[in-house]
Structure formats: structure tokens, C-alpha cells
Motif scaffolding. Structure first.
Motif, PDB file in Angstrom:
ATOM      1  N   UNK A  96      12.011  -3.309   1.125  1.00  0.00           N
ATOM      2  CA  UNK A  96      12.475  -2.044   0.534  1.00  0.00           C
ATOM      3  C   UNK A  96      12.357  -2.078  -0.992  1.00  0.00           C
ATOM      4  N   UNK A  97      12.981  -3.052  -1.683  1.00  0.00           N
ATOM      5  CA  UNK A  97      12.779  -3.083  -3.136  1.00  0.00           C
ATOM      6  C   UNK A  97      11.331  -3.399  -3.516  1.00  0.00           C
ATOM      7  N   UNK A  98      10.626  -4.127  -2.663  1.00  0.00           N
ATOM      8  CA  UNK A  98       9.220  -4.433  -2.957  1.00  0.00           C
ATOM      9  C   UNK A  98       8.384  -3.150  -3.025  1.00  0.00           C
ATOM     10  N   UNK A  99       8.600  -2.241  -2.093  1.00  0.00           N
ATOM     11  CA  UNK A  99       7.875  -0.970  -2.103  1.00  0.00           C
ATOM     12  C   UNK A  99       8.231  -0.160  -3.343  1.00  0.00           C
ATOM     13  N   UNK A 100       9.497  -0.164  -3.719  1.00  0.00           N
ATOM     14  CA  UNK A 100       9.934   0.578  -4.902  1.00  0.00           C
ATOM     15  C   UNK A 100       9.312  -0.009  -6.173  1.00  0.00           C
ATOM     16  N   UNK A 101       9.336  -1.316  -6.291  1.00  0.00           N
ATOM     17  CA  UNK A 101       8.757  -1.978  -7.472  1.00  0.00           C
ATOM     18  C   UNK A 101       7.267  -1.668  -7.577  1.00  0.00           C
ATOM     19  N   UNK A 102       6.560  -1.773  -6.454  1.00  0.00           N
ATOM     20  CA  UNK A 102       5.126  -1.461  -6.461  1.00  0.00           C
ATOM     21  C   UNK A 102       4.907  -0.009  -6.860  1.00  0.00           C
ATOM     22  N   UNK A 103       5.685   0.884  -6.271  1.00  0.00           N
ATOM     23  CA  UNK A 103       5.533   2.307  -6.563  1.00  0.00           C
ATOM     24  C   UNK A 103       5.777   2.640  -8.018  1.00  0.00           C
ATOM     25  N   UNK A 104       6.812   2.081  -8.590  1.00  0.00           N
ATOM     26  CA  UNK A 104       7.104   2.338 -10.007  1.00  0.00           C
ATOM     27  C   UNK A 104       5.988   1.761 -10.881  1.00  0.00           C
ATOM     28  N   UNK A 116      10.066 -10.523  -5.124  1.00  0.00           N
ATOM     29  CA  UNK A 116      11.348  -9.977  -4.680  1.00  0.00           C
ATOM     30  C   UNK A 116      11.502 -10.148  -3.171  1.00  0.00           C
ATOM     31  N   UNK A 117      10.419  -9.946  -2.441  1.00  0.00           N
ATOM     32  CA  UNK A 117      10.465 -10.170  -0.995  1.00  0.00           C
ATOM     33  C   UNK A 117      10.836 -11.628  -0.707  1.00  0.00           C
ATOM     34  N   UNK A 118      10.251 -12.546  -1.460  1.00  0.00           N
ATOM     35  CA  UNK A 118      10.576 -13.963  -1.298  1.00  0.00           C
ATOM     36  C   UNK A 118      12.044 -14.247  -1.624  1.00  0.00           C
ATOM     37  N   UNK A 119      12.543 -13.647  -2.689  1.00  0.00           N
ATOM     38  CA  UNK A 119      13.934 -13.900  -3.089  1.00  0.00           C
ATOM     39  C   UNK A 119      14.891 -13.451  -1.994  1.00  0.00           C
ATOM     40  N   UNK A 120      14.701 -12.227  -1.505  1.00  0.00           N
ATOM     41  CA  UNK A 120      15.551 -11.733  -0.414  1.00  0.00           C
ATOM     42  C   UNK A 120      15.392 -12.614   0.822  1.00  0.00           C
ATOM     43  N   UNK A 138       0.819  -1.218   0.000  1.00  0.00           N
ATOM     44  CA  UNK A 138       0.000   0.000   0.000  1.00  0.00           C
ATOM     45  C   UNK A 138       0.854   1.270   0.000  1.00  0.00           C
ATOM     46  N   UNK A 139       1.988   1.238   0.664  1.00  0.00           N
ATOM     47  CA  UNK A 139       2.887   2.397   0.646  1.00  0.00           C
ATOM     48  C   UNK A 139       3.313   2.692  -0.791  1.00  0.00           C
ATOM     49  N   UNK A 140       3.655   1.666  -1.545  1.00  0.00           N
ATOM     50  CA  UNK A 140       4.023   1.849  -2.944  1.00  0.00           C
ATOM     51  C   UNK A 140       2.845   2.316  -3.791  1.00  0.00           C
ATOM     52  N   UNK A 141       1.670   1.772  -3.512  1.00  0.00           N
ATOM     53  CA  UNK A 141       0.479   2.155  -4.278  1.00  0.00           C
ATOM     54  C   UNK A 141       0.147   3.627  -4.049  1.00  0.00           C
TER      55      UNK A 141
END
Length: 166
Positions: free
Chosen positions: A91-99, A119-123, A42-45
């Protein structure tokens, strides 16, 4: 000036929501089921690429000792423990969602939600495997398999809520 104030206000809100989501947890060893992921998405959205700001601050605040991680845990030890990779992966999950949400295409937005979850799973799996001396298949079995259905539901909820608030 208004844009900065909005980012500041939303950052505080999302840090609080992610922390609250960490308290709503079902303890599954070694990784608990929480609502943090919903609020990261939701932060990214809502904040688009700036959604990375509250998520990064959340991780840093927890690492610095504020009790914001699951069930009030805090400190660098949590990031170095079995759940640390998932937390850093936010962190990258929020960025990916936001973009993804900077685009108008529903396909790109939905793909962004699932890419962020992946990405969250990979990390998480990489760090769980390393920190707990597990093979990658064992880490997937413990750190991904029990959470797939819940994460699909959280992504769908984030998408639905995002249509109303973003």
C-alpha cells in the motif's frame, strides 16, 4: 466524470493483474517469490498517487476472503501470517511510486521505485520478525536476501513498461 471512470477501470485492471501476479509464484518458505510487486509498482506508475486505490482494495479483498493472495490463499490469516507485512507494505509502496511519478525527473522516479521496494521490505521484515519469532537479521535473511535481484529486475521492468504506457 471521465477521470473517475478511468480510475475505476484502471483499479479493476490492476487488482486483476496483482492477483494474477500472485499466482505466478516460486514457493520459497516463508515468503514466496511472486510478480505482485511488479504490478504494484506499475499501478503507481500508471495511476500516480491514485495507484494506492487498487492496491488497498486488493489487500482488503484478500483479507475479506477472495482468493487473490499467492496461490489462491485468502483471509485475514494470510495478513496475520509471515507474508502479511509484505502485502500491507504494498500500500505505501504504491503511494510512494505514484507520488514519485508525478514528477518529471528520472532520478525522482527511479528513486521512488527503489524507495517503494525498500518500504515493502521494511513492512515485511518487521512483520515476519514478529509473526515468526525471528530476529531482524534472520527475517532479512529469509524475507529480503533471496528477493533483492528479482526485485531490482521487477523495478527495472516496471520502469521500462512505465515509459511506454504512462
Amino acid at each position: 466524470m471521465i477521470r473517475r471512470a478511468r480510475i475505476l477501470a484502471l483499479s479493476g485492471t490492476f487488482i486483476a493483474l496483482i492477483a494474477a501476479g500472485s499466482w505466478l509464484s516460486i514457493p520459497l518458505p516463508p515468503v514466496p517469490l511472486t510478480l505482485q510487486t511488479l504490478f504494484v509498482l506499475l499501478a503507481g506508475i500508471v495511476m500516480k498517487r491514485c495507484g494506492v486505490i487498487p492496491v488497498t482494495l486488493y489487500v482488503l479483498l484478500g483479507a475479506a476472503g477472495l482468493p487473490v493472495f499467492h496461490n489462491g490463499a485468502a483471509g485475514l490469516g494470510i495478513l496475520l501470517g509471515p507474508t502479511g507485512g509484505f502485502l500491507v507494505g504494498f500500500i505505501p509502496a504504491a503511494l510512494i511510486t505514484g507520488v514519485a511519478y508525478e514528477h518529471k525527473s528520472t532520478k525522482i522516479r527511479v528513486s521512488g521505485l527503489f524507495a517503494a521496494t525498500a518500504v515493502t521490505y521494511v513492512f515485511g521484515v518487521a512483520w515476519l520478525s514478529f509473526s515468526a519469532s525471528l530476529s531482524i537479521p534472520q527475517a532479512i535473511l529469509l524475507g529480503v536476501a533471496p528477493f533483492i535481484v528479482g526485485d531490482v529486475v521487477k523495478a527495472a521492468a516496471a520502469y521500462t513498461i512505465g515509459k511506454r504506457v504512462a
